[in-house]
Design a protein around this motif. Structure first.
Motif, PDB file in Angstrom:
ATOM      1  N   UNK A 178      30.373  45.685  48.997  1.00  0.00           N
ATOM      2  CA  UNK A 178      30.713  47.068  49.360  1.00  0.00           C
ATOM      3  C   UNK A 178      32.206  47.351  49.250  1.00  0.00           C
ATOM      4  N   UNK A 179      33.000  46.333  48.932  1.00  0.00           N
ATOM      5  CA  UNK A 179      34.456  46.530  48.909  1.00  0.00           C
ATOM      6  C   UNK A 179      34.857  47.597  47.900  1.00  0.00           C
ATOM      7  N   UNK A 180      34.317  47.532  46.682  1.00  0.00           N
ATOM      8  CA  UNK A 180      34.671  48.520  45.663  1.00  0.00           C
ATOM      9  C   UNK A 180      34.269  49.919  46.115  1.00  0.00           C
ATOM     10  N   UNK A 181      33.108  50.029  46.754  1.00  0.00           N
ATOM     11  CA  UNK A 181      32.654  51.361  47.192  1.00  0.00           C
ATOM     12  C   UNK A 181      33.608  51.922  48.255  1.00  0.00           C
ATOM     13  N   UNK A 182      34.038  51.061  49.185  1.00  0.00           N
ATOM     14  CA  UNK A 182      34.947  51.506  50.244  1.00  0.00           C
ATOM     15  C   UNK A 182      36.308  51.888  49.650  1.00  0.00           C
TER      16      UNK A 182
ATOM     17  N   UNK B 150      42.822  47.185  43.503  1.00  0.00           N
ATOM     18  CA  UNK B 150      42.862  45.714  43.380  1.00  0.00           C
ATOM     19  C   UNK B 150      41.491  45.077  43.132  1.00  0.00           C
ATOM     20  N   UNK B 151      40.419  45.529  43.785  1.00  0.00           N
ATOM     21  CA  UNK B 151      39.121  44.874  43.532  1.00  0.00           C
ATOM     22  C   UNK B 151      38.687  44.942  42.076  1.00  0.00           C
TER      23      UNK B 151
ATOM     24  N   UNK C  31      46.006  47.734  53.992  1.00  0.00           N
ATOM     25  CA  UNK C  31      45.007  47.203  53.055  1.00  0.00           C
ATOM     26  C   UNK C  31      45.380  45.829  52.480  1.00  0.00           C
ATOM     27  N   UNK C  32      46.651  45.676  52.048  1.00  0.00           N
ATOM     28  CA  UNK C  32      47.037  44.434  51.343  1.00  0.00           C
ATOM     29  C   UNK C  32      46.737  43.155  52.139  1.00  0.00           C
ATOM     30  N   UNK C  33      47.022  43.128  53.443  1.00  0.00           N
ATOM     31  CA  UNK C  33      46.696  41.894  54.191  1.00  0.00           C
ATOM     32  C   UNK C  33      45.201  41.574  54.167  1.00  0.00           C
ATOM     33  N   UNK C  34      44.365  42.613  54.071  1.00  0.00           N
ATOM     34  CA  UNK C  34      42.918  42.372  53.990  1.00  0.00           C
ATOM     35  C   UNK C  34      42.559  41.641  52.706  1.00  0.00           C
ATOM     36  N   UNK C  35      43.407  41.835  51.685  1.00  0.00           N
ATOM     37  CA  UNK C  35      43.198  41.149  50.404  1.00  0.00           C
ATOM     38  C   UNK C  35      43.928  39.804  50.393  1.00  0.00           C
ATOM     39  N   UNK C  36      44.520  39.448  51.526  1.00  0.00           N
ATOM     40  CA  UNK C  36      45.247  38.177  51.630  1.00  0.00           C
ATOM     41  C   UNK C  36      46.552  38.188  50.868  1.00  0.00           C
TER      42      UNK C  36
END
Ligand SMILES: C[S@@+](CC[C@H](N)C(=O)[O-])C[C@H]1O[C@@H](n2cnc3c(N)ncnc32)[C@H](O)[C@@H]1O
Length: 168
Positions: A13-17, A64-65, A91-96
């Motif tokens: 669901x990441x791309x959808x969000x 990014x996704x 957002x960026x920290x969620x992507x590490x």
């Protein structure tokens, strides 16, 4: 929205969000149908970068996704818009991905970060309106292996900018 992305991180669901965020801005919204192809073609030329600088990034980091970069260790985003930078910083920290996005006027303080790829997407006409001639100085000053520069074909009012016929 960040809560929804946080919950979606690591799931399909990441791309959808993220798409919901990208739809909020005209520049990212019109790229949405072909983001996957867009990055696939760019990275076919540059190779898969470990570091990216996104100049006047707006909401583009939420794409990014679609980059599908497994070895990306640095995504440096900078923009003059405080709200967008705050959003990207959530957002960026969620992507590490450190370091945080920067609140930065790229005309007064051009980014000097050493990166493999710099994205300068639809930013130059906006910057030229603020200081005529600043684009050349900005681009020449970037410390990147590859510069990816795009221009709008149409204004927000749907007027053609004549870029297709513009000699590069
Ligand atoms: C047309 S949008 C493009 C956003 C993004 N690059 C994209 O293509 O999705 C232009 C961006 O430039 C930013 N901007 C305008 N003037 C700027 C400046 N002097 N320094 C940094 N960013 C600036 C705006 O806040 C906006 O996010």
């Amino acid at each position: 929205m960040i809560f929804r992305i946080s919950a979606a991180a690591g799931t399909g669901d990441l791309e959808r969000a993220c798409a919901q965020v990208l739809r909020l801005h005209a520049a990212t919204s019109e790229r949405l149908p072909f983001y996957g192809e867009f990055y696939r073609r760019i990275f076919a030329v540059t190779g898969a970068p470990a570091s990216i600088l996104d100049v006047a990034s707006g909401l583009n980091p939420f794409s990014l996704p679609w980059m599908k970069l497994k070895a990306l260790t640095a995504y440096i985003a900078c923009d003059i818009d405080r709200a967008q930078v705050a959003c990207v910083n959530g957002f960026l920290p969620l992507m590490g991905l450190p370091p945080p996005a920067k609140l930065q006027d790229v005309i007064c303080k051009p980014p000097r970060d050493a990166v493999q790829v710099a994205l300068v997407l639809k930013a130059l006409p906006v910057l030229e309106q603020q200081e005529r001639g600043c684009s050349e100085r900005l681009l020449l000053g970037l410390n990147a292996g590859f510069l990816v520069v795009s221009f709008p074909l149409y204004s927000l009012g749907s007027r053609s900018k004549g870029m297709v016929r513009h000699p590069l």
